[in-house]
Enzyme design. Structure first.
Site, mmCIF file in Angstrom:
data_model
loop_
_atom_site.group_PDB
_atom_site.id
_atom_site.type_symbol
_atom_site.label_atom_id
_atom_site.label_comp_id
_atom_site.label_asym_id
_atom_site.label_seq_id
_atom_site.Cartn_x
_atom_site.Cartn_y
_atom_site.Cartn_z
ATOM 1 N N HIS A 27 0.843 -1.206 0.000
ATOM 2 C CA HIS A 27 0.000 0.000 0.000
ATOM 3 C C HIS A 27 0.877 1.255 0.000
ATOM 4 O O HIS A 27 0.621 2.221 -0.719
ATOM 5 C CB HIS A 27 -0.849 0.075 1.282
ATOM 6 C CG HIS A 27 -1.873 -1.001 1.451
ATOM 7 N ND1 HIS A 27 -1.947 -1.791 2.571
ATOM 8 C CD2 HIS A 27 -2.893 -1.390 0.652
ATOM 9 C CE1 HIS A 27 -2.977 -2.618 2.452
ATOM 10 N NE2 HIS A 27 -3.559 -2.406 1.300
ATOM 11 N N LYS A 51 -17.819 -6.100 9.120
ATOM 12 C CA LYS A 51 -16.587 -6.894 9.219
ATOM 13 C C LYS A 51 -15.668 -6.316 10.294
ATOM 14 O O LYS A 51 -15.208 -5.181 10.172
ATOM 15 C CB LYS A 51 -15.872 -6.894 7.859
ATOM 16 C CG LYS A 51 -14.815 -7.946 7.735
ATOM 17 C CD LYS A 51 -14.310 -8.004 6.303
ATOM 18 C CE LYS A 51 -12.921 -8.595 6.240
ATOM 19 N NZ LYS A 51 -12.261 -8.302 4.977
ATOM 20 N N ARG A 100 -1.787 -5.918 -8.440
ATOM 21 C CA ARG A 100 -0.716 -6.855 -8.103
ATOM 22 C C ARG A 100 -0.510 -7.899 -9.194
ATOM 23 O O ARG A 100 0.604 -8.335 -9.451
ATOM 24 C CB ARG A 100 -1.039 -7.576 -6.786
ATOM 25 C CG ARG A 100 -0.944 -6.662 -5.583
ATOM 26 C CD ARG A 100 -1.503 -7.322 -4.364
ATOM 27 N NE ARG A 100 -2.926 -7.555 -4.546
ATOM 28 C CZ ARG A 100 -3.763 -7.921 -3.581
ATOM 29 N NH1 ARG A 100 -3.299 -8.140 -2.373
ATOM 30 N NH2 ARG A 100 -5.039 -8.079 -3.824
ATOM 31 N N SER A 137 -2.933 -7.548 3.199
ATOM 32 C CA SER A 137 -3.086 -7.384 4.653
ATOM 33 C C SER A 137 -3.491 -8.712 5.290
ATOM 34 O O SER A 137 -3.021 -9.050 6.378
ATOM 35 C CB SER A 137 -4.160 -6.338 4.962
ATOM 36 O OG SER A 137 -3.775 -5.086 4.459
#
Ligand code: PNS
Length: 169
Positions: A27, A51, A100, A137
């Site tokens: 990030h 969440k 990515r 993450s």
């Protein structure tokens, strides 16, 4: 590079949105690169009430502020609701996202097209540094939870926060 508003030029703004639970070196690399291209980069931390994260939104914001302070043109805020509304309220015409791998592309393309259709905001994709192309993450949290070495994948303050969180159980 920065064009001060005092010169009569509007500031060029972009947003880097995400959950950032927690921020990783992947990030940070994208935010750093965006901060060289735009006058102001807004980091928008999504509040997801359904969440529970490892870190609370305020903790995530604090970590991001610490690791982006050196750039001098990064503002960190939370948001809930639509990203396009966050952009509209702040006059932000561009979303900057890291890609990515090809596997990221399908969903990112859908979101980019939806956001553009909703409000005209553009999405710019930045290819992730290959050193971080496997990084997320979720993986960082999993490896850290089992005591694996993630020192090269997150900034030192994040490593410290993860170690502290896991020490607390
Ligand atoms: O780090 P993440 O969890 O991959 O980030 C996803 C995020 C926050 C960028 C995305 O879920 C988002 O933009 N959410 C805000 C709600 C919204 O605008 N949804 C419509 C997207 S087309």
């Amino acid at each position: 590079m920065t064009r001060p508003e005092s010169e009569g030029l509007p500031l060029r703004r972009a947003v880097c949105p995400g959950s950032f639970d927690p921020i990783t070196n992947g990030h940070l690399d994208i935010i750093a690169r965006a901060s060289k291209l735009y006058d102001v980069v807004h980091v928008a931390v999504m509040i997801n009430k359904s969440k529970q994260g490892l870190f609370g939104v305020d903790e995530r914001i604090e970590l991001i502020r610490q690791v982006t302070a050196e750039f001098g043109n990064v503002e960190v805020e939370s948001f809930h609701g639509l990203l396009v509304d966050f952009c509209k309220e702040r006059d932000i015409p561009a979303i900057v996202k890291g890609l990515r791998a090809v596997s990221d592309f399908d969903y990112e393309l859908q979101m980019a097209q939806m956001n553009n259709g909703l409000s005209g905001v553009e999405t710019l994709f930045v290819p992730t540094n290959p050193a971080y192309s496997f990084l997320s993450s979720s993986l960082v949290k999993e490896v850290a939870a089992w005591g694996g070495d993630i020192a090269h994948l997150v900034p030192p303050v994040v490593l410290e926060a993860l170690n502290k969180r896991h020490a607390q159980g």
